[in-house]
Design an enzyme around this catalytic site. Structure first.
Site, PDB file in Angstrom:
ATOM      1  N   ASP A 167       0.815  -1.207   0.000  1.00 14.54           N
ATOM      2  CA  ASP A 167       0.000   0.000   0.000  1.00 14.54           C
ATOM      3  C   ASP A 167       0.858   1.271   0.000  1.00 14.54           C
ATOM      4  OD1 ASP A 167      -2.228   1.549   0.084  1.00 14.54           O
ATOM      5  OD2 ASP A 167      -2.625   1.268   2.214  1.00 14.54           O
ATOM      6  N   GLU A 276      -2.844  -0.471  -8.733  1.00 18.61           N
ATOM      7  CA  GLU A 276      -3.624   0.715  -8.366  1.00 18.61           C
ATOM      8  C   GLU A 276      -2.763   1.969  -8.424  1.00 18.61           C
ATOM      9  OE1 GLU A 276      -6.693   0.686  -5.416  1.00 18.61           O
ATOM     10  OE2 GLU A 276      -5.861   2.428  -4.377  1.00 18.61           O
ATOM     11  N   LYS A 318      -8.677  10.331   9.194  1.00 15.49           N
ATOM     12  CA  LYS A 318      -8.599   8.967   9.710  1.00 15.49           C
ATOM     13  C   LYS A 318      -9.617   8.711  10.824  1.00 15.49           C
ATOM     14  CE  LYS A 318      -4.921   8.147   7.215  1.00 15.49           C
ATOM     15  NZ  LYS A 318      -4.859   7.142   6.171  1.00 15.49           N
ATOM     16  N   HIS A 350      -9.835   5.723  -0.563  1.00 15.26           N
ATOM     17  CA  HIS A 350      -8.857   5.564   0.516  1.00 15.26           C
ATOM     18  C   HIS A 350      -9.356   6.207   1.807  1.00 15.26           C
ATOM     19  CE1 HIS A 350      -5.035   4.730  -2.052  1.00 15.26           C
ATOM     20  NE2 HIS A 350      -6.081   4.036  -2.459  1.00 15.26           N
TER      21      HIS A 350
HETATM   22 ZN   LIG Z   1      -4.385   6.934   0.074  1.00 17.56          ZN
END
Ligand SMILES: [Zn+2]
EC number: 5.1.2.7
Length: 496
Positions: A167, A276, A318, A350
């Site tokens: 990631d 991605e 977040k 995301h």
């Molecule tokens: Zn991201």
């Protein structure tokens, strides 16, 4: 180890014993493979694969011989053995037609709960998903992450397939390592190549910058985009000079890097792979037009992407809900979804933890073909379990997080309203878990995970880590229940 003797004896007869006082048995892990039987168990807080029988699988697994069997630790070497014999333990790609959910597991213990959660949902799990930042903040390696995911699917007997996402990888050296270790998905983070502040500049300013680019590049973009109309599904897009110049200045370098990485690494892989592109971790908001521009360039250069993550309007902070104009989000998301559909890849969302306000919108326009990443929220569910089962530990972690917030804010952008966090000494043990329903407390504990897990006392011993993991391990069913509830709510509102 002696406690495992009877497990081995029973296994020889093809029987799976139930839990005893000292041994927890993961019944779903039982496998009978060409005269070799395997079963995962836990004793004294450690998991093992117990195996009996004859054959190469038995011989290759490393462990301690007891009676006629062998007790094998969950080591990296043993994970590789499982990978060779059981295909479902190997990460795989999922392509562009089915929804996937990134379920990052910072602790290496959340995957069993995640597997339980996705059952009955129309989604495939990316169980291994950690950024280099997350790995370094928790002192873990990419192999630790891959090992944990493979053992979790084995433990749960889950054969539906799972992915492993390197990631937010930026550096070429990290791409190489991650590919060699067997990831099935790469999220290429191009944010270092995307300058900020272009949007605020005047036409004259950007024109001067544009004219510094090589002549052939200027002509290339002008010819392709000016005085044209692009029909994208029901959208009709056209670029004026200023818009085009700004996109070129914003994305030209990033595009070069995407094309380079694709040609150098991704296109050469001899396995199915999910590639991605992420342009989200920057202050430069990706308008639908900019999204089209990037996708159109990638397509014309032969780059096949499986998903693309724009930087949406508003804020995806977040661990808390969406902040911003929901109507504008809906308008833009509907266009992003059309563009992704037109080019044949999935839209990737995301920081998808806890964005319940916008999940129904995402569900409506992506129609079940989407990738959504979550990570931190399962850490917060772990913290919730700690608050419920080990209040004393929770209090110490909470105080530590508040004291060290400044350090964490160097890595994460959050804006908690600290006045809403009730003082710790006014909350009874029974109500500590309520902190996980307060946005500011969630964010404070969300961003300090690395500090909490790596903190040491004056003698160099872990301040919280060992007790934290032991508490969760003692309460693993509770943790699974918390994840099924919370991540399940994500899936339901996403319509998956
Ligand atoms: Zn991201």
């Amino acid at each position: 180890m002696e406690k495992l003797k009877s497990v081995i004896e029973q296994l020889e007869q093809g029987k799976v014993v139930s839990n005893t006082e000292n041994v927890k048995v993961y019944e779903k892990s039982f496998k009978d493979h060409e005269h070799v039987r395997l079963l995962m168990v836990k004793t004294n807080g450690n998991r093992y694969i117990v195996t009996v029988g004859e054959g190469t699988l038995f011989d290759e697994l490393q462990g301690k011989n007891i009676g006629n069997g062998k007790v094998c630790p969950l080591s990296h070497e043993n994970r590789l053995v499982l990978n060779r014999y059981f295909d479902f333990t190997v990460p795989r790609a999922f392509g562009t037609k089915i929804a996937t959910m990134g379920l990052g597991d910072r602790l290496g213990i959340a995957s069993p709960g995640h597997i339980e959660t996705i059952k009955g949902h129309n989604v495939k799990p990316i169980l291994a998903q950690q950024s280099i930042r997350e790995l370094s903040l928790t002192n873990r390696t990419m192999n630790d992450m891959l090992d944990a995911a493979a053992f979790a699917v084995f433990q749960e007997g889950y054969e539906g397939g799972y992915g492993a996402d390197g990631d937010h990888i930026k550096q070429e050296s990290d791409i190489k390592i991650a590919l060699e270790l067997g990831i099935s998905m790469l999220t290429l983070d191009c944010s270092d190549y995307i300058p900020t502040g272009i949007d605020a500049k005047s036409l004259e300013e950007v024109r001067t910058e544009f004219e510094k680019l090589p002549q052939d590049i200027q002509e290339y973009y002008n010819e392709r985009y000016l005085n044209q109309i692009f029909d994208v599904n029901i959208l009709s897009l056209s670029f004026d000079e200023e818009t085009l110049i700004k996109y070129v200045l914003e994305y030209n370098e990033a595009l070069n890097y995407m094309v380079y990485v694709y040609n150098e690494y991704i296109s050469k892989l001899d396995r199915n792979f999910d590639f991605e592109i992420s342009i989200d971790e920057t202050e430069t908001v990706t308008s639908p037009m900019a999204h089209f521009f990037v996708a159109n360039e990638l397509t014309s250069k032969g780059v096949k992407v499986n998903s693309l993550a724009p930087r949406f309007c508003g804020e995806f902070q977040k661990g808390i809900d969406y902040i911003g104009d929901v109507e504008q989000f809906e308008r833009e998301l509907s266009e992003h979804a059309l563009i992704a559909e037109y080019f044949g890849y999935k839209l990737s969302i995301h920081s998808g933890s806890d964005k319940f306000k916008v999940f129904p919108i995402i569900a409506k326009y992506t129609k079940g073909v989407v990738h959504v990443k979550t990570a931190g929220t399962n850490w917060l569910e772990a913290v919730r379990v700690i608050a419920k089962t080990n209040p004393d530990l929770y209090r110490r972690m909470h105080a530590f997080a508040l004291e060290n917030l400044d350090v964490a804010l160097k890595y994460y952008h959050i804006t908690p309203d600290m006045d809403t966090i009730v003082p710790l000494d006014s909350v009874s043990d029974d109500n500590l878990a309520d902190y996980m329903n307060n946005d500011a407390a969630r964010q404070v504990l969300h961003v300090t995970y690395g500090l909490i897990l790596t903190a040491k006392d004056e003698n160099g011993a872990p301040l919280f880590k060992d007790e934290f993991f032991k508490t969760l391990d003692d309460n693993e069913d509770e943790y699974t229940r918390a994840l099924v509830l919370h991540i399940g709510k994500h899936l339901e509102t996403l319509g998956l």
